[in-house]
Write an enzyme that holds these catalytic residues in place. Structure first.
Site, PDB file in Angstrom:
ATOM      1  N   HIS A  27       0.854  -1.198   0.000  1.00 14.19           N
ATOM      2  CA  HIS A  27       0.000   0.000   0.000  1.00 14.19           C
ATOM      3  C   HIS A  27       0.885   1.240   0.000  1.00 14.19           C
ATOM      4  O   HIS A  27       2.049   1.187   0.402  1.00 14.19           O
ATOM      5  CB  HIS A  27      -0.888   0.063   1.255  1.00 14.19           C
ATOM      6  CG  HIS A  27      -2.011  -0.916   1.285  1.00 14.19           C
ATOM      7  ND1 HIS A  27      -1.845  -2.233   1.601  1.00 14.19           N
ATOM      8  CD2 HIS A  27      -3.344  -0.754   1.040  1.00 14.19           C
ATOM      9  CE1 HIS A  27      -3.017  -2.852   1.557  1.00 14.19           C
ATOM     10  NE2 HIS A  27      -3.951  -1.982   1.221  1.00 14.19           N
ATOM     11  N   LYS A  44       0.066   4.539   4.559  1.00 12.66           N
ATOM     12  CA  LYS A  44      -0.853   3.628   5.272  1.00 12.66           C
ATOM     13  C   LYS A  44      -0.229   3.201   6.590  1.00 12.66           C
ATOM     14  O   LYS A  44       0.873   2.667   6.632  1.00 12.66           O
ATOM     15  CB  LYS A  44      -1.198   2.399   4.424  1.00 12.66           C
ATOM     16  CG  LYS A  44      -2.167   1.457   5.149  1.00 12.66           C
ATOM     17  CD  LYS A  44      -2.780   0.447   4.215  1.00 12.66           C
ATOM     18  CE  LYS A  44      -3.644  -0.589   4.929  1.00 12.66           C
ATOM     19  NZ  LYS A  44      -4.842  -0.037   5.550  1.00 12.66           N
TER      20      LYS A  44
HETATM   21  N1  LIG Z   1     -12.618  -0.076   3.565  1.00 13.08           N
HETATM   22  C1  LIG Z   1     -11.953   0.222   2.445  1.00 13.08           C
HETATM   23  O1  LIG Z   1     -12.282  -0.246   1.348  1.00 13.08           O
HETATM   24  C2  LIG Z   1     -10.789   1.145   2.512  1.00 13.08           C
HETATM   25  C3  LIG Z   1     -10.292   1.505   3.716  1.00 13.08           C
HETATM   26  N2  LIG Z   1      -9.320   2.437   3.802  1.00 13.08           N
HETATM   27  C4  LIG Z   1      -8.940   2.803   5.146  1.00 13.08           C
HETATM   28  O2  LIG Z   1      -9.352   4.144   5.378  1.00 13.08           O
HETATM   29  C5  LIG Z   1      -8.446   4.782   6.261  1.00 13.08           C
HETATM   30  C6  LIG Z   1      -7.976   6.076   5.625  1.00 13.08           C
HETATM   31  O3  LIG Z   1      -7.199   5.766   4.490  1.00 13.08           O
HETATM   32  P1  LIG Z   1      -6.690   6.906   3.516  1.00 13.08           P
HETATM   33  O4  LIG Z   1      -7.831   7.697   2.989  1.00 13.08           O
HETATM   34  O5  LIG Z   1      -5.775   6.254   2.551  1.00 13.08           O
HETATM   35  O6  LIG Z   1      -5.847   7.786   4.544  1.00 13.08           O
HETATM   36  P2  LIG Z   1      -5.348   9.292   4.392  1.00 13.08           P
HETATM   37  O7  LIG Z   1      -4.305   9.446   5.450  1.00 13.08           O
HETATM   38  O8  LIG Z   1      -5.008   9.598   2.971  1.00 13.08           O
HETATM   39  O9  LIG Z   1      -6.633  10.168   4.748  1.00 13.08           O
HETATM   40  C7  LIG Z   1      -7.198  10.175   6.009  1.00 13.08           C
HETATM   41  C8  LIG Z   1      -7.797  11.557   6.246  1.00 13.08           C
HETATM   42  O10 LIG Z   1      -8.558  11.517   7.457  1.00 13.08           O
HETATM   43  C9  LIG Z   1      -8.190  12.656   8.226  1.00 13.08           C
HETATM   44  N3  LIG Z   1      -8.404  12.277   9.626  1.00 13.08           N
HETATM   45  C10 LIG Z   1      -7.615  11.534  10.423  1.00 13.08           C
HETATM   46  N4  LIG Z   1      -8.190  11.356  11.626  1.00 13.08           N
HETATM   47  C11 LIG Z   1      -9.366  12.017  11.591  1.00 13.08           C
HETATM   48  C12 LIG Z   1     -10.444  12.210  12.512  1.00 13.08           C
HETATM   49  N5  LIG Z   1     -10.399  11.708  13.747  1.00 13.08           N
HETATM   50  N6  LIG Z   1     -11.510  12.935  12.120  1.00 13.08           N
HETATM   51  C13 LIG Z   1     -11.570  13.454  10.883  1.00 13.08           C
HETATM   52  N7  LIG Z   1     -10.602  13.313   9.968  1.00 13.08           N
HETATM   53  C14 LIG Z   1      -9.514  12.599  10.314  1.00 13.08           C
HETATM   54  C15 LIG Z   1      -6.754  12.960   7.869  1.00 13.08           C
HETATM   55  O11 LIG Z   1      -6.482  14.313   8.123  1.00 13.08           O
HETATM   56  P3  LIG Z   1      -4.956  14.786   8.388  1.00 13.08           P
HETATM   57  O12 LIG Z   1      -4.219  14.499   7.148  1.00 13.08           O
HETATM   58  O13 LIG Z   1      -5.114  16.218   8.718  1.00 13.08           O
HETATM   59  O14 LIG Z   1      -4.475  13.935   9.534  1.00 13.08           O
HETATM   60  C16 LIG Z   1      -6.756  12.662   6.362  1.00 13.08           C
HETATM   61  O15 LIG Z   1      -7.217  13.772   5.633  1.00 13.08           O
HETATM   62  C17 LIG Z   1      -7.353   3.760   6.548  1.00 13.08           C
HETATM   63  O16 LIG Z   1      -7.660   3.064   7.734  1.00 13.08           O
HETATM   64  C18 LIG Z   1      -7.449   2.798   5.370  1.00 13.08           C
HETATM   65  O17 LIG Z   1      -7.002   1.511   5.678  1.00 13.08           O
HETATM   66  C19 LIG Z   1      -8.786   3.036   2.704  1.00 13.08           C
HETATM   67  C20 LIG Z   1      -9.241   2.695   1.462  1.00 13.08           C
HETATM   68  C21 LIG Z   1     -10.239   1.684   1.266  1.00 13.08           C
HETATM   69  O1  LIG Z   2      -5.421   1.920   3.136  1.00 19.57           O
HETATM   70  C1  LIG Z   2      -5.810   1.520   2.016  1.00 19.57           C
HETATM   71  O2  LIG Z   2      -5.482   2.061   0.948  1.00 19.57           O
HETATM   72  C2  LIG Z   2      -6.678   0.354   1.970  1.00 19.57           C
HETATM   73  N1  LIG Z   2      -7.110  -0.141   3.098  1.00 19.57           N
HETATM   74  C3  LIG Z   2      -8.015  -1.214   3.235  1.00 19.57           C
HETATM   75  C4  LIG Z   2      -7.383  -2.349   4.029  1.00 19.57           C
HETATM   76  O3  LIG Z   2      -6.613  -2.081   4.962  1.00 19.57           O
HETATM   77  O4  LIG Z   2      -7.679  -3.514   3.742  1.00 19.57           O
HETATM   78  C5  LIG Z   2      -8.585  -1.682   1.915  1.00 19.57           C
HETATM   79  C6  LIG Z   2      -7.618  -1.609   0.782  1.00 19.57           C
HETATM   80  O5  LIG Z   2      -6.584  -2.530   1.002  1.00 19.57           O
HETATM   81  C7  LIG Z   2      -7.077  -0.190   0.670  1.00 19.57           C
END
Ligand SMILES: NC(=O)C1=CN([C@@H]2O[C@H](COP(=O)(O)OP(=O)(O)OC[C@H]3O[C@@H](n4cnc5c(N)ncnc54)[C@H](OP(=O)(O)O)[C@@H]3O)[C@@H](O)[C@H]2O)C=CC1
Ligand SMILES: O=C(O)C1=N[C@H](C(=O)O)C[C@H](O)C1
Length: 223
Positions: free
Chosen positions: A116, A120
Site C-alpha cells: 500500500h 498507510k
Molecule cells: N474499507 C476500504 O475499502 C478502505 C479503507 N481504507 C482505510 O481508510 C483509512 C484512511 O485511508 P486513507 O484515505 O488512505 O488515509 P489518508 O491518510 O489519505 O486520509 C485520512 C484523512 O482523514 C483525516 N483524519 C484523520 N483522523 C481524523 C479524525 N479523527 N476525524 C476526521 N478526519 C480525520 C486525515 O487528516 P490529516 O491528514 O489532517 O491527519 C486525512 O485527511 C485507513 O484506515 C485505510 O485503511 C482506505 C481505502 C479503502
Molecule cells: O489503506 C488503504 O489504501 C486500503 N485499506 C483497506 C485495508 O486495509 O484492507 C482496503 C484496501 O486494502 C485499501
C-alpha cells in the site's frame, strides 16, 4: 472547494458540535468515515452517541469494541475493511469456501504480501479477513511473517505497481504451498487508485440509508 461545494475543515475539539449541527440540518444524514486507525473507536462512539448511521471504511482500531458500540447503542452501521465490491465478492467467496470446506488446506503454508501507499499506518484489514478464511481452511500462518511493503522503490521494482499509483494502491498476494511442496495455489487482488472504494462507499451509504429509513418508517407506523 470540491466542485461547487464549499468544504470547511474543523479541528477535533469541534467535532461533536459540528456533527450535531449537521444532523439538525440534515436529519437523515449518513456519515462515511475514512480517517485513521486510532480514530475508529472514538469516532464510532460519537456517531453512536448522536444516533447517526455510519459507513466505516477505516481499518484498524479495536474491531470488537466497534461492533459492541454499535450493538449497545442500537445505532446502524455498515462496517467493512474493504468497500471495493468486487474484492468484497472475493472475500465473501472465501468465507463461503471456509465454511463449506473447513480443513481442506490442512497443513498448507500460507505466505502473504500486501503493498500500500507509504502513508498507510496499519496492516491491510482486507488481508487479515482473507487470512482468517485460509486459517479456517486449515492453512498455517504466522501474522509476524506478513510481508508489508510501504517503500515506493520496492513497490515499483519488486511488486510491479505502476508509477502513477504509488501514492494510492492496494496489492495483495496470497500463496499456499502443500506440506510436501508438490502443490501450490496463488490468489491476487491488485487495486490501483481509489475509485473502486468511492463507488462501493456510495453504494454502501445508499444501502444503509434504505435499510435505516425503512426501519424508522416501519416503527413510526407500528408505534
Ligand atoms: N474499507 C476500504 O475499502 C478502505 C479503507 N481504507 C482505510 O481508510 C483509512 C484512511 O485511508 P486513507 O484515505 O488512505 O488515509 P489518508 O491518510 O489519505 O486520509 C485520512 C484523512 O482523514 C483525516 N483524519 C484523520 N483522523 C481524523 C479524525 N479523527 N476525524 C476526521 N478526519 C480525520 C486525515 O487528516 P490529516 O491528514 O489532517 O491527519 C486525512 O485527511 C485507513 O484506515 C485505510 O485503511 C482506505 C481505502 C479503502
Ligand atoms: O489503506 C488503504 O489504501 C486500503 N485499506 C483497506 C485495508 O486495509 O484492507 C482496503 C484496501 O486494502 C485499501
Amino acid at each position: 472547494q470540491i466542485g461547487d461545494i464549499d468544504v470547511e475543515i474543523y479541528g477535533p475539539s469541534a467535532r461533536e458540535d459540528v456533527l450535531s449541527s449537521v444532523i439538525d440540518e440534515f436529519p437523515d444524514v449518513i456519515v462515511v468515515d475514512y480517517t485513521a486507525p486510532n480514530s475508529v473507536n472514538s469516532n464510532a462512539e460519537l456517531y453512536c452517541k448522536l444516533g447517526v448511521p455510519f459507513v466505516m471504511g477505516t481499518t484498524g482500531g479495536d474491531q470488537q469494541l466497534l461492533y459492541k458500540s454499535v450493538q449497545d447503542s442500537n445505532n446502524y452501521a455498515l462496517i467493512s475493511p474493504q468497500m471495493g465490491k468486487q474484492v468484497v465478492a472475493f472475500l465473501a467467496a472465501m468465507e463461503t469456501i471456509a465454511e463449506q470446506f473447513p480443513g481442506a488446506f490442512s497443513g498448507y503454508r500460507l505466505e502473504v504480501l500486501e503493498s500500500h501507499q507509504a502513508g498507510k499506518l496499519d496492516t491491510s484489514g482486507t488481508a487479515k479477513a482473507v487470512i482468517a478464511c485460509f486459517e479456517k481452511l486449515g492453512a498455517v500462518f504466522d501474522m509476524d511473517r506478513m510481508v508489508k511493503i510501504r517503500d515506493p522503490e520496492q513497490q515499483l521494482y519488486m511488486v510491479g505497481v505502476p508509477e502513477e499509483h504509488i501514492e494510492g494502491h492496494a496489492f495483495h498476494l496470497y500463496h499456499l504451498t502443500s506440506p510436501d511442496d508438490s502443490v501450490s495455489f496463488e490468489f491476487q487482488h491488485n487495486v490501483c487508485g481509489r475509485s473502486i472504494y468511492a463507488e462501493g462507499s456510495v453504494d454502501a451509504a445508499v444501502f444503509l440509508y434504505k435499510k435505516v429509513y425503512n426501519q424508522w418508517i416501519l416503527r413510526e407506523f407500528t408505534t
